[in-house]
Design an enzyme around this catalytic site. Structure first.
Site, PDB file in Angstrom:
ATOM      1  N   LYS A 235      -3.592  -3.974 -15.458  1.00 17.96           N
ATOM      2  CA  LYS A 235      -2.511  -3.502 -16.340  1.00 17.96           C
ATOM      3  C   LYS A 235      -2.745  -2.012 -16.603  1.00 17.96           C
ATOM      4  O   LYS A 235      -3.766  -1.626 -17.169  1.00 17.96           O
ATOM      5  CB  LYS A 235      -2.528  -4.294 -17.659  1.00 17.96           C
ATOM      6  CG  LYS A 235      -1.597  -3.724 -18.734  1.00 17.96           C
ATOM      7  CD  LYS A 235      -1.564  -4.563 -20.023  1.00 17.96           C
ATOM      8  CE  LYS A 235      -0.777  -3.869 -21.135  1.00 17.96           C
ATOM      9  NZ  LYS A 235      -0.748  -4.634 -22.398  1.00 17.96           N
ATOM     10  N   ASP A 240       1.195   2.516 -24.758  1.00 13.53           N
ATOM     11  CA  ASP A 240       1.985   1.392 -25.251  1.00 13.53           C
ATOM     12  C   ASP A 240       2.407   1.682 -26.691  1.00 13.53           C
ATOM     13  O   ASP A 240       1.657   1.423 -27.628  1.00 13.53           O
ATOM     14  CB  ASP A 240       1.155   0.094 -25.171  1.00 13.53           C
ATOM     15  CG  ASP A 240       1.947  -1.111 -25.653  1.00 13.53           C
ATOM     16  OD1 ASP A 240       3.175  -0.983 -25.837  1.00 13.53           O
ATOM     17  OD2 ASP A 240       1.330  -2.187 -25.836  1.00 13.53           O
ATOM     18  N   LYS A 247       5.375  -0.372 -32.468  1.00 15.52           N
ATOM     19  CA  LYS A 247       4.123  -0.684 -33.169  1.00 15.52           C
ATOM     20  C   LYS A 247       4.072   0.065 -34.502  1.00 15.52           C
ATOM     21  O   LYS A 247       4.650   1.152 -34.613  1.00 15.52           O
ATOM     22  CB  LYS A 247       2.920  -0.254 -32.330  1.00 15.52           C
ATOM     23  CG  LYS A 247       2.614  -1.168 -31.161  1.00 15.52           C
ATOM     24  CD  LYS A 247       1.338  -0.757 -30.464  1.00 15.52           C
ATOM     25  CE  LYS A 247       1.081  -1.606 -29.220  1.00 15.52           C
ATOM     26  NZ  LYS A 247       0.772  -3.013 -29.500  1.00 15.52           N
ATOM     27  N   GLU A 319       4.750  -6.210 -23.272  1.00 17.54           N
ATOM     28  CA  GLU A 319       5.222  -5.577 -22.040  1.00 17.54           C
ATOM     29  C   GLU A 319       4.250  -5.757 -20.879  1.00 17.54           C
ATOM     30  O   GLU A 319       4.665  -5.775 -19.725  1.00 17.54           O
ATOM     31  CB  GLU A 319       5.450  -4.076 -22.293  1.00 17.54           C
ATOM     32  CG  GLU A 319       4.210  -3.172 -22.232  1.00 17.54           C
ATOM     33  CD  GLU A 319       3.108  -3.529 -23.224  1.00 17.54           C
ATOM     34  OE1 GLU A 319       3.411  -4.103 -24.282  1.00 17.54           O
ATOM     35  OE2 GLU A 319       1.925  -3.251 -22.915  1.00 17.54           O
ATOM     36  N   ARG A 321       2.576  -8.296 -19.805  1.00 18.40           N
ATOM     37  CA  ARG A 321       2.822  -9.507 -19.006  1.00 18.40           C
ATOM     38  C   ARG A 321       4.024  -9.324 -18.077  1.00 18.40           C
ATOM     39  O   ARG A 321       4.084  -9.931 -17.013  1.00 18.40           O
ATOM     40  CB  ARG A 321       2.984 -10.717 -19.944  1.00 18.40           C
ATOM     41  CG  ARG A 321       4.131 -10.624 -20.883  1.00 18.40           C
ATOM     42  CD  ARG A 321       4.041 -11.632 -22.032  1.00 18.40           C
ATOM     43  NE  ARG A 321       3.067 -11.239 -23.054  1.00 18.40           N
ATOM     44  CZ  ARG A 321       2.779 -11.986 -24.121  1.00 18.40           C
ATOM     45  NH1 ARG A 321       3.364 -13.160 -24.297  1.00 18.40           N
ATOM     46  NH2 ARG A 321       1.888 -11.568 -25.005  1.00 18.40           N
TER      47      ARG A 321
HETATM   48  N1  BES Z   1      -1.452  -3.692 -25.508  1.00 19.81           N
HETATM   49  C1  BES Z   1      -1.160  -4.677 -26.464  1.00 19.81           C
HETATM   50  C2  BES Z   1      -2.360  -5.573 -26.794  1.00 19.81           C
HETATM   51  C3  BES Z   1      -3.489  -4.924 -27.513  1.00 19.81           C
HETATM   52  C4  BES Z   1      -3.527  -4.931 -28.894  1.00 19.81           C
HETATM   53  C5  BES Z   1      -4.526  -4.354 -26.815  1.00 19.81           C
HETATM   54  C6  BES Z   1      -4.577  -4.344 -29.548  1.00 19.81           C
HETATM   55  C7  BES Z   1      -5.573  -3.774 -27.486  1.00 19.81           C
HETATM   56  C8  BES Z   1      -5.613  -3.768 -28.843  1.00 19.81           C
HETATM   57  C9  BES Z   1      -0.034  -5.576 -25.971  1.00 19.81           C
HETATM   58  O1  BES Z   1       0.883  -4.974 -25.137  1.00 19.81           O
HETATM   59  C10 BES Z   1       0.682  -6.071 -27.173  1.00 19.81           C
HETATM   60  O2  BES Z   1       1.212  -5.266 -27.868  1.00 19.81           O
HETATM   61  N2  BES Z   1       0.663  -7.361 -27.385  1.00 19.81           N
HETATM   62  C11 BES Z   1       1.289  -7.958 -28.515  1.00 19.81           C
HETATM   63  C12 BES Z   1       1.923  -9.232 -28.050  1.00 19.81           C
HETATM   64  C13 BES Z   1       2.857  -9.828 -29.064  1.00 19.81           C
HETATM   65  C14 BES Z   1       4.069  -8.940 -29.261  1.00 19.81           C
HETATM   66  C15 BES Z   1       3.290 -11.182 -28.563  1.00 19.81           C
HETATM   67  C16 BES Z   1       0.212  -8.221 -29.574  1.00 19.81           C
HETATM   68  O3  BES Z   1      -0.926  -8.530 -29.206  1.00 19.81           O
HETATM   69  O4  BES Z   1       0.509  -8.061 -30.746  1.00 19.81           O
HETATM   70 ZN    ZN Z   2       0.184  -3.331 -24.039  1.00 18.88          ZN
HETATM   71 ZN    ZN Z   3       2.457  -3.997 -26.219  1.00 19.27          ZN
END
Ligand code: BES
Ligand code: ZN
Ligand code: ZN
Length: 471
Positions: A235, A240, A247, A319, A321
């Site tokens: 990935k 992000d 976020k 995103e 996935r």
């Molecule tokens: N890149 C993030 C996951 C992440 C979070 C990595 C904190 C490292 C530290 C990923 O793209 C994400 O935002 N995932 C969401 C998924 C949710 C919206 C279902 C998450 O983990 O909150």
């Molecule tokens: Zn991410």
């Molecule tokens: Zn994300």
């Protein structure tokens, strides 16, 4: 600073400082026990005591096992780098501890100073590892191989640590091209028009609001008679922001590290090519930036992925996935691999489940999980399996498309993300695939083990250990 392996008795090596690793039960009988006791040194793990006049730096360890020595060597090197000594020596006590010492010194001594206008310059020039009474050529091989893997881990860290205005999908592709050139790897980059021809609409949607074009990077290392063929998928979210499902400000900080899976894959192929392993490696990276804008993809969009599976977008922050769905599908068409491993900072839920020190491992094959867990133990990277189940799978159901990009309940979020990816793994590959969620382990703001502030290079040591032992 250089690190050298020397075939001499430690007393015959001319260095300013002698490093000694000491367990609590060795404290009493030791030559300097009085003075150490006075200094209040209890030989606790990861504590040090500098006897300047004697020229000895004592490092406390719980045991002389690899994990403890690696961590203690990391503390030792930080201590030495803050002093003005130029040289130090260590006696290697056993074959199995050599790697741990080298890793501790290289990884614990790592610093990312790229953006400091006046980086501190350490006086330390040389560390000598004294080996006597052992088979020197065998140790030399271990030493050189450990250095290759540790340096590849630092290479991964360097890219992850770079700021997002510097590393975007296009510049990440240049980094990959340079690596390919330096290490004689094959390299193919697919730009957005190529991705459109490949129907990679899920990946393209994620990158649409970015001013930097998305790119799929494919590197290959092809030795003459490979024992196995391995596909690695990373990935590579160079940033992000969460997209329209933006976020929160505090969660956005550190999201430059969302490219850590991609960078791990680059570090792994670098190490494998330098170790000259008889394994064919294909690295596929989805390099994308998740931003906001008038043309951003939206919650409620339905994307037709490369595999024709339709995806309802319910959260643009899920995103990774979407990118991996298309890259995994592409990779399965391009290469008939014996194993397919993906590395991704995929979910915050993985950190909730396992803590920040353990990588989440997901997949179908118990045997493969077992073999990878063993590599985890041997490499010093902690991994733990998160089990799929049919109840969690149901949470990904969509009323209007084939699958939703988020589960209807938040619990088990790392597993539902893994099960989303599983939807894009073909039946013949189910037992060949493993997903590594490195969201917790890829980056740290507080040092631990041999990790310093910033990127850790998670996945590199682990995969190199696994690939080295592959039959
Ligand atoms: N890149 C993030 C996951 C992440 C979070 C990595 C904190 C490292 C530290 C990923 O793209 C994400 O935002 N995932 C969401 C998924 C949710 C919206 C279902 C998450 O983990 O909150
Ligand atoms: Zn991410
Ligand atoms: Zn994300």
């Amino acid at each position: 600073m250089s690190i050298k392996l020397i075939n001499k008795n430690i007393s015959d090596i001319d260095s300013e400082i002698l490093i000694e690793f000491l367990k609590k039960d060795e404290l009493v009988g030791c030559e300097h026990s009085d003075i150490l006791q006075k200094a209040g040194f209890k030989a606790e793990q990861d504590t040090t005591c500098f006897l300047y006049e004697k020229g000895i730096l004592f490092c406390g360890v719980d045991s002389k096992k690899s994990d403890d020595l690696r961590s203690a060597a990391s503390c030792m090197i930080k201590m030495l780098k803050s002093s003005n000594y130029k040289s130090a020596k260590i006696s290697v006590i056993s074959k199995s501890t050599l790697s741990a010492l080298v890793e501790g010194i290289v990884l614990g001594g790592y610093e990312f100073n790229e953006y400091k206008s006046e980086p501190k310059k350490a006086a330390l020039e040389e560390i000598s590892l004294a080996v006597n009474d052992f088979d020197f050529s065998e140790l030399e091989t271990i030493f050189n191989e450990t250095l290759i893997v540790a340096n590849a881990t630092c290479f991964t860290r360097d890219i992850v640590n770079r700021a997002p205005q510097e590393i975007n999908p296009q510049t990440l592709a240049h980094v990959a091209q340079t690596l390919a050139y330096d290490n004689s790897l094959l390299c193919n980059i697919l730009q957005e028009d190529d991705l459109a021809k490949e129907n990679m609409n899920a990946m393209l949607a994620v990158g649409r609001a970015s001013v930097h074009g998305s790119a799929l990077i494919h590197l290959a290392y092809k030795p003459a008679n490979p024992k196995k063929v391995i596909t690695l998928v990373g990935k590579g979210l160079t940033y992000d922001s969460g997209g329209l499902s933006l976020k929160a400000p505090t969660s956005m900080v550190t999201m430059k590290m969302d490219k850590a899976g991609a960078c791990a894959v680059l570090g792994i192929i670098k190490a494998v090519s330098e170790l000259k392993l008889d394994i064919e490696i294909h690295a596929f990276i989805g390099a994308v930036e998740n931003m906001v804008g008038g043309n951003a993809y939206k919650p409620d969009d339905v994307l037709v992925s490369r595999s024709k599976t339709t995806i309802e977008v319910r959260n643009t922050d899920a995103e990774g996935r979407l990118v991996l769905a298309d890259v995994l599908d592409y990779a399965q068409d391009k290469v008939k691999a014996d194993y397919i491993f993906d590395f991704a900072t995929l979910t915050g839920a993985c950190m909730i489940a396992l803590g920040q020190y353990t990588t989440g491992l997901m997949g179908h094959s118990h045997k493969l999980k077992h073999d990878i867990s063993r590599a985890g133990n041997d490499s010093g990277e902690m991994i733990s399996s998160l089990p799929f189940n049919k109840h969690l799978k149901k949470l990904l159901k969509s009323e209007i498309a084939d699958i939703s990009n988020t589960a209807s309940k938040p619990y088990g979020g790392a597993i539902t993300a893994g099960m989303f990816l599983d939807k894009f793994i073909r039946d013949e590959n189910k037992n060949k695939w493993m997903h590594f969620d490195i969201a917790g382990t890829a980056y740290t703001e507080t040092p631990w083990d041999c990790n310093v502030y910033g990127a850790t290079g998670a996945g590199v040591r682990l995969m190199c250990e696994f690939l080295r032992d592959i039959k």
